[in-house]
Design a protein around this motif. Sequence first.
Motif, PDB file in Angstrom:
ATOM      1  N   GLY A  15      42.460  80.843  38.092  1.00 48.67           N
ATOM      2  CA  GLY A  15      42.611  82.286  37.971  1.00 48.67           C
ATOM      3  C   GLY A  15      44.026  82.705  37.618  1.00 48.67           C
ATOM      4  N   TYR A  16      44.404  83.890  38.081  1.00 47.27           N
ATOM      5  CA  TYR A  16      45.695  84.484  37.751  1.00 47.27           C
ATOM      6  C   TYR A  16      46.885  83.738  38.350  1.00 47.27           C
ATOM      7  N   GLY A  19      46.147  79.110  36.833  1.00 48.60           N
ATOM      8  CA  GLY A  19      46.279  78.854  35.403  1.00 48.60           C
ATOM      9  C   GLY A  19      47.705  78.957  34.888  1.00 48.60           C
ATOM     10  N   ASP A  38      38.121  74.291  38.172  1.00 49.95           N
ATOM     11  CA  ASP A  38      37.360  75.424  38.683  1.00 49.95           C
ATOM     12  C   ASP A  38      35.887  75.044  38.663  1.00 49.95           C
ATOM     13  N   ASN A  40      33.618  77.233  38.103  1.00 49.58           N
ATOM     14  CA  ASN A  40      33.014  78.182  37.168  1.00 49.58           C
ATOM     15  C   ASN A  40      33.195  77.662  35.736  1.00 49.58           C
ATOM     16  N   GLU A  42      32.301  78.868  32.877  1.00 44.76           N
ATOM     17  CA  GLU A  42      32.710  79.901  31.914  1.00 44.76           C
ATOM     18  C   GLU A  42      34.225  80.117  31.946  1.00 44.76           C
ATOM     19  N   ARG A  43      34.797  80.083  33.145  1.00 44.41           N
ATOM     20  CA  ARG A  43      36.245  80.255  33.266  1.00 44.41           C
ATOM     21  C   ARG A  43      36.974  79.096  32.600  1.00 44.41           C
ATOM     22  N   ALA A  46      36.794  79.378  28.874  1.00 47.71           N
ATOM     23  CA  ALA A  46      37.740  80.380  28.365  1.00 47.71           C
ATOM     24  C   ALA A  46      39.147  79.797  28.248  1.00 47.71           C
ATOM     25  N   TRP A  47      39.567  79.005  29.232  1.00 48.07           N
ATOM     26  CA  TRP A  47      40.891  78.373  29.165  1.00 48.07           C
ATOM     27  C   TRP A  47      40.963  77.354  28.025  1.00 48.07           C
ATOM     28  N   PRO A  53      41.558  83.628  29.293  1.00 55.34           N
ATOM     29  CA  PRO A  53      40.905  84.609  30.155  1.00 55.34           C
ATOM     30  C   PRO A  53      41.855  85.619  30.807  1.00 55.34           C
ATOM     31  N   THR A  75      35.892  71.142  34.970  1.00 57.32           N
ATOM     32  CA  THR A  75      35.005  71.430  36.099  1.00 57.32           C
ATOM     33  C   THR A  75      34.744  70.170  36.922  1.00 57.32           C
ATOM     34  N   ASN A  92      40.414  81.982  45.315  1.00 56.23           N
ATOM     35  CA  ASN A  92      40.323  83.397  45.639  1.00 56.23           C
ATOM     36  C   ASN A  92      40.368  83.619  47.155  1.00 56.23           C
TER      37      ASN A  92
END
Length: 158
Positions: A15-16, A19, A38, A40, A42-43, A46-47, A53, A75, A92
Amino acid sequence: MNGAAKMKVVCLGAGYVGGPTMAMIAHKCEDVEVTVLDINPERIAAWNSGSLPIFEPGLDKIVFERRGKNLFFSTEVERCIAEAELVFISVNTPTKTNGVGAGFAADLTYWESAARMIARVSKSPKIIVEKSTVPGQFLCSLRRVEHNLSSSDALSFQ
């Protein structure tokens, strides 16, 4: 490092926090293999794409320059953590919505799950770095989780 195996650093959480932090480590430490992890897909996709992302000034240039060289996004969480020497936890930590501390305390569900998984899959010593918004005193809970799940006296966490 001249032919020697690269140090492996992983970050659980793409995430923020995770990454950009890992991108900068890969940028500054070209002899270190850095993998952002991750659960996820999809995340991670995106990277690994041409459109990141998240936006931070200059981040895309660094990621595109280092990706596939010493910066990777995956993943394959358990395998990569098992192989790593240094593990960042950047999962998170939302605000609790019920129970004691609801509305202001950090919900450590994801964080504790990450700690349990790290302890379960680790077969070698690890340095673990908490890199998130979670209050620092919760590192004591990480040590308790690891101590309770560690299957070997030779396995140590710092």
